[in-house]
Design an enzyme around this catalytic site. Sequence first.
Site, PDB file in Angstrom:
ATOM      1  N   LYS A   7     -12.454 -26.382 -16.482  1.00 45.12           N
ATOM      2  CA  LYS A   7     -13.680 -26.948 -15.928  1.00 45.12           C
ATOM      3  C   LYS A   7     -13.645 -28.472 -15.971  1.00 45.12           C
ATOM      4  CE  LYS A   7     -18.718 -26.618 -16.427  1.00 45.12           C
ATOM      5  NZ  LYS A   7     -19.826 -26.010 -17.185  1.00 45.12           N
ATOM      6  N   HIS A 148      10.393   3.205   8.905  1.00 43.13           N
ATOM      7  CA  HIS A 148       8.977   2.915   9.161  1.00 43.13           C
ATOM      8  C   HIS A 148       8.065   3.782   8.290  1.00 43.13           C
ATOM      9  CE1 HIS A 148      10.195   0.264  12.311  1.00 43.13           C
ATOM     10  NE2 HIS A 148      10.773   1.227  12.988  1.00 43.13           N
ATOM     11  N   ASN A 290      -0.326  13.493  11.412  1.00 44.18           N
ATOM     12  CA  ASN A 290      -0.089  14.898  11.094  1.00 44.18           C
ATOM     13  C   ASN A 290       1.405  15.123  10.863  1.00 44.18           C
ATOM     14  OD1 ASN A 290      -2.761  16.002  11.395  1.00 44.18           O
ATOM     15  ND2 ASN A 290      -2.559  15.794  13.604  1.00 44.18           N
TER      16      ASN A 290
END
Length: 396
Positions: A7, A148, A290
Amino acid sequence: MIRSAAKNHGYVCVCTEAGDVAEVVAALQAEGATSLALRKRLAARAYARTAAYDAAIAAWFAKAIGDTAPARKTFTGSLIQTTRYGENAHQSAAFYGFARPRRVGVATARQLQGKELSYNNINDTDAAFELVAEFDPAESAAVAIIKHANPCGVALGDDLKTAYLRALQCDPVSAYGGIIAVNRRLDAEAAREIVSIFTEVVIAPDADDEAIALFANEKNLRLLLTGGLPDPRAEGETFRSVSGGFLVQSRDIARVTASDLKIVTKRPPTAREVEDMLFAFTIAKHTKSNAVIYAKDGQTAGIGAGQMNRRDSARIAAMRAAEAAEAAGLPQSLAKGSACASDAFFPFPDGLIQAVEAGATAVIQPGGSIRDKRVIAAADAAGIAMAFTGVRVFRH
């Protein structure tokens, strides 16, 4: 104290890593002081460090009290590498690892050779290694060839060379430029076969010196050694970003065994068909939905992935099986006498009929469709065996 120092970075240097100290020393030696820009960089690292600490504590508490969906979810990682680009050249990307103990895999692997891994390489290599880890190396050698993020060939064998050649036979066209994962110490016999075609990445638990030397001649091939296999039954979480947020789910640790199967046809499967069904269903778990998989004798015969309807996946898998047989000079499709696995139920009999026409003699699927009776009737009419798992293994 770290946050307080960060800070006050206008006047304070806060170091949370050994490398930070080296930067401060270098600045003092060169300039006799630290710049505000340096102190800001150090403060940013400090806040990231304390955030990681708080995130770890929050995660520990959530697990301790059994809160699977805490009101606030945080996770952090440490930079492993930046990549040249993301999925495409116009996207930036970086690779991060979770805090230890990390899951064994691509994030913990040691790269022995080859150019830096790309974003797509990392994604595909992870998919390959997670798949091959499903198979116990003490029972059989296993090889997965990925393209892929989808398998184009998976097989078991007495040794890695045999398993690799069987996996390659499934789809030798797609295997070019693919990712190969093995579940055993890579030996020279398998390495000689692997280098016969262009391969992007090979990942293995370990490798013999001779295998490493053979790969050293292939400058474009990356060899990754992990020191072990990830536990496919280990609990964990997966993450996916969506617009304005992210999805979190538990890892898919489902594992179907012979005792889990519900035989729904008049003809029960043979012992060999049960083995083929379970093998095929395991591959379906790691194939984009699918997904329809034909498999026989511990070898994928045809793979249909990522289609918008299940019938097309069954057709594509059948086409791959026929083409693979033709390329190998075999008299009939690899799918003849195979088991067919579907990652979700067949909503209509058409997908199952396509599998029968391809040559499958047994089918494994989750079941649960409102038309299950029609699908079962079609299986009985064809004289094939079918089993329900009661477990769906979508992979989107």
